[in-house]
Design a protein around this motif. Structure first.
Motif, PDB file in Angstrom:
ATOM      1  N   THR A  26      -1.069  -1.135  -0.806  1.00  0.00           N
ATOM      2  CA  THR A  26      -1.348  -2.518  -0.422  1.00  0.00           C
ATOM      3  C   THR A  26      -0.077  -3.195   0.074  1.00  0.00           C
ATOM      4  O   THR A  26      -0.081  -3.882   1.101  1.00  0.00           O
ATOM      5  CB  THR A  26      -1.958  -3.299  -1.611  1.00  0.00           C
ATOM      6  OG1 THR A  26      -3.165  -2.651  -2.005  1.00  0.00           O
ATOM      7  CG2 THR A  26      -2.263  -4.726  -1.228  1.00  0.00           C
ATOM      8  N   GLU A  27       1.019  -2.989  -0.645  1.00  0.00           N
ATOM      9  CA  GLU A  27       2.303  -3.563  -0.227  1.00  0.00           C
ATOM     10  C   GLU A  27       2.752  -3.012   1.118  1.00  0.00           C
ATOM     11  O   GLU A  27       3.437  -3.698   1.875  1.00  0.00           O
ATOM     12  CB  GLU A  27       3.365  -3.290  -1.286  1.00  0.00           C
ATOM     13  CG  GLU A  27       3.170  -4.077  -2.556  1.00  0.00           C
ATOM     14  CD  GLU A  27       4.127  -3.666  -3.673  1.00  0.00           C
ATOM     15  OE1 GLU A  27       5.010  -2.810  -3.435  1.00  0.00           O
ATOM     16  OE2 GLU A  27       3.969  -4.189  -4.786  1.00  0.00           O
ATOM     17  N   ASP A  28       2.348  -1.770   1.431  1.00  0.00           N
ATOM     18  CA  ASP A  28       2.702  -1.156   2.713  1.00  0.00           C
ATOM     19  C   ASP A  28       1.756  -1.554   3.838  1.00  0.00           C
ATOM     20  O   ASP A  28       1.865  -1.050   4.951  1.00  0.00           O
ATOM     21  CB  ASP A  28       2.730   0.368   2.578  1.00  0.00           C
ATOM     22  CG  ASP A  28       3.917   0.867   1.765  1.00  0.00           C
ATOM     23  OD1 ASP A  28       4.883   0.095   1.576  1.00  0.00           O
ATOM     24  OD2 ASP A  28       3.880   2.028   1.312  1.00  0.00           O
ATOM     25  N   GLY A  29       0.802  -2.442   3.539  1.00  0.00           N
ATOM     26  CA  GLY A  29      -0.067  -2.970   4.587  1.00  0.00           C
ATOM     27  C   GLY A  29      -1.421  -2.310   4.711  1.00  0.00           C
ATOM     28  O   GLY A  29      -2.183  -2.640   5.624  1.00  0.00           O
ATOM     29  N   TYR A  30      -1.755  -1.396   3.818  1.00  0.00           N
ATOM     30  CA  TYR A  30      -3.069  -0.758   3.872  1.00  0.00           C
ATOM     31  C   TYR A  30      -4.111  -1.642   3.191  1.00  0.00           C
ATOM     32  O   TYR A  30      -3.805  -2.378   2.257  1.00  0.00           O
ATOM     33  CB  TYR A  30      -3.049   0.597   3.159  1.00  0.00           C
ATOM     34  CG  TYR A  30      -2.266   1.644   3.891  1.00  0.00           C
ATOM     35  CD1 TYR A  30      -2.868   2.431   4.868  1.00  0.00           C
ATOM     36  CD2 TYR A  30      -0.923   1.853   3.606  1.00  0.00           C
ATOM     37  CE1 TYR A  30      -2.152   3.403   5.546  1.00  0.00           C
ATOM     38  CE2 TYR A  30      -0.190   2.817   4.290  1.00  0.00           C
ATOM     39  CZ  TYR A  30      -0.812   3.590   5.258  1.00  0.00           C
ATOM     40  OH  TYR A  30      -0.097   4.544   5.931  1.00  0.00           O
ATOM     41  N   GLU A  31      -5.341  -1.526   3.660  1.00  0.00           N
ATOM     42  CA  GLU A  31      -6.474  -2.126   2.975  1.00  0.00           C
ATOM     43  C   GLU A  31      -6.987  -1.046   2.028  1.00  0.00           C
ATOM     44  O   GLU A  31      -7.404   0.028   2.467  1.00  0.00           O
ATOM     45  CB  GLU A  31      -7.551  -2.532   3.977  1.00  0.00           C
ATOM     46  CG  GLU A  31      -8.705  -3.262   3.356  1.00  0.00           C
ATOM     47  CD  GLU A  31      -9.731  -3.720   4.390  1.00  0.00           C
ATOM     48  OE1 GLU A  31     -10.638  -4.458   3.989  1.00  0.00           O
ATOM     49  OE2 GLU A  31      -9.634  -3.338   5.573  1.00  0.00           O
ATOM     50  N   VAL A  32      -6.930  -1.311   0.733  1.00  0.00           N
ATOM     51  CA  VAL A  32      -7.231  -0.286  -0.272  1.00  0.00           C
ATOM     52  C   VAL A  32      -8.535  -0.611  -0.989  1.00  0.00           C
ATOM     53  O   VAL A  32      -8.747  -1.737  -1.441  1.00  0.00           O
ATOM     54  CB  VAL A  32      -6.088  -0.158  -1.300  1.00  0.00           C
ATOM     55  CG1 VAL A  32      -6.422   0.885  -2.359  1.00  0.00           C
ATOM     56  CG2 VAL A  32      -4.781   0.188  -0.594  1.00  0.00           C
ATOM     57  N   PHE A  33      -9.376   0.401  -1.103  1.00  0.00           N
ATOM     58  CA  PHE A  33     -10.626   0.317  -1.843  1.00  0.00           C
ATOM     59  C   PHE A  33     -10.529   1.286  -3.016  1.00  0.00           C
ATOM     60  O   PHE A  33     -10.319   2.488  -2.816  1.00  0.00           O
ATOM     61  CB  PHE A  33     -11.808   0.695  -0.944  1.00  0.00           C
ATOM     62  CG  PHE A  33     -11.973  -0.234   0.225  1.00  0.00           C
ATOM     63  CD1 PHE A  33     -12.822  -1.321   0.141  1.00  0.00           C
ATOM     64  CD2 PHE A  33     -11.262  -0.017   1.395  1.00  0.00           C
ATOM     65  CE1 PHE A  33     -12.964  -2.187   1.224  1.00  0.00           C
ATOM     66  CE2 PHE A  33     -11.398  -0.873   2.479  1.00  0.00           C
ATOM     67  CZ  PHE A  33     -12.247  -1.965   2.391  1.00  0.00           C
ATOM     68  N   ALA A  34     -10.652   0.775  -4.240  1.00  0.00           N
ATOM     69  CA  ALA A  34     -10.568   1.602  -5.442  1.00  0.00           C
ATOM     70  C   ALA A  34     -11.977   1.919  -5.930  1.00  0.00           C
ATOM     71  O   ALA A  34     -12.750   1.015  -6.246  1.00  0.00           O
ATOM     72  CB  ALA A  34      -9.791   0.874  -6.534  1.00  0.00           C
ATOM     73  N   VAL A  35     -12.308   3.198  -5.965  1.00  0.00           N
ATOM     74  CA  VAL A  35     -13.632   3.622  -6.420  1.00  0.00           C
ATOM     75  C   VAL A  35     -13.601   3.668  -7.947  1.00  0.00           C
ATOM     76  O   VAL A  35     -13.165   4.640  -8.547  1.00  0.00           O
ATOM     77  CB  VAL A  35     -14.031   4.981  -5.820  1.00  0.00           C
ATOM     78  CG1 VAL A  35     -15.486   5.311  -6.173  1.00  0.00           C
ATOM     79  CG2 VAL A  35     -13.841   4.986  -4.306  1.00  0.00           C
TER      80      VAL A  35
END
Length: 101
Positions: A26-35
């Motif tokens: 997230t800090e690196d700019g990715y949109e993260v989805f946690a399953v």
């Protein structure tokens, strides 16, 4: 080459093996989805606290069924519908495909 900007992540020990990489991404700019139903904590409280912490930092908690359904996209695609629905059904306690179609 196209770079991926979205990550779908899961991990054993939600509070460590999922949280730290998800927050870093997230800090690196990715949109993260946690399953979250494909992840587990050392106990329920640790698992839930990790989900809250990730959510506060912008990680989106999702279920296996919702992630798979979103990836499938177009429900008019009859050639993949049955296979996707079989996988979704196995993630639900009832496991009865008839009850979700």
């Amino acid at each position: 080459m196209t770079l991926c900007s979205r990550l779908l992540m899961a991990g054993l020990w939600t509070e460590v093996r999922l949280t730290f990489p998800a927050l870093s991404a997230t800090e690196d700019g990715y949109e993260v989805f946690a399953v979250v139903d494909a992840s587990a904590g050392s106990n329920t409280a640790a698992h839930e606290a990790a989900i809250i912490r990730m959510s506060q930092k912008g990680v989106v908690p999702v279920s296996t069924a919702s992630a798979l359904s979103e990836l499938h996209g177009d429900w008019a695609r009859s050639e993949t519908y049955d296979a996707v629905m079989d996988i979704v059904a196995t993630t639900w306690a009832a496991g009865d495909r008839a009850s979700i179609t």
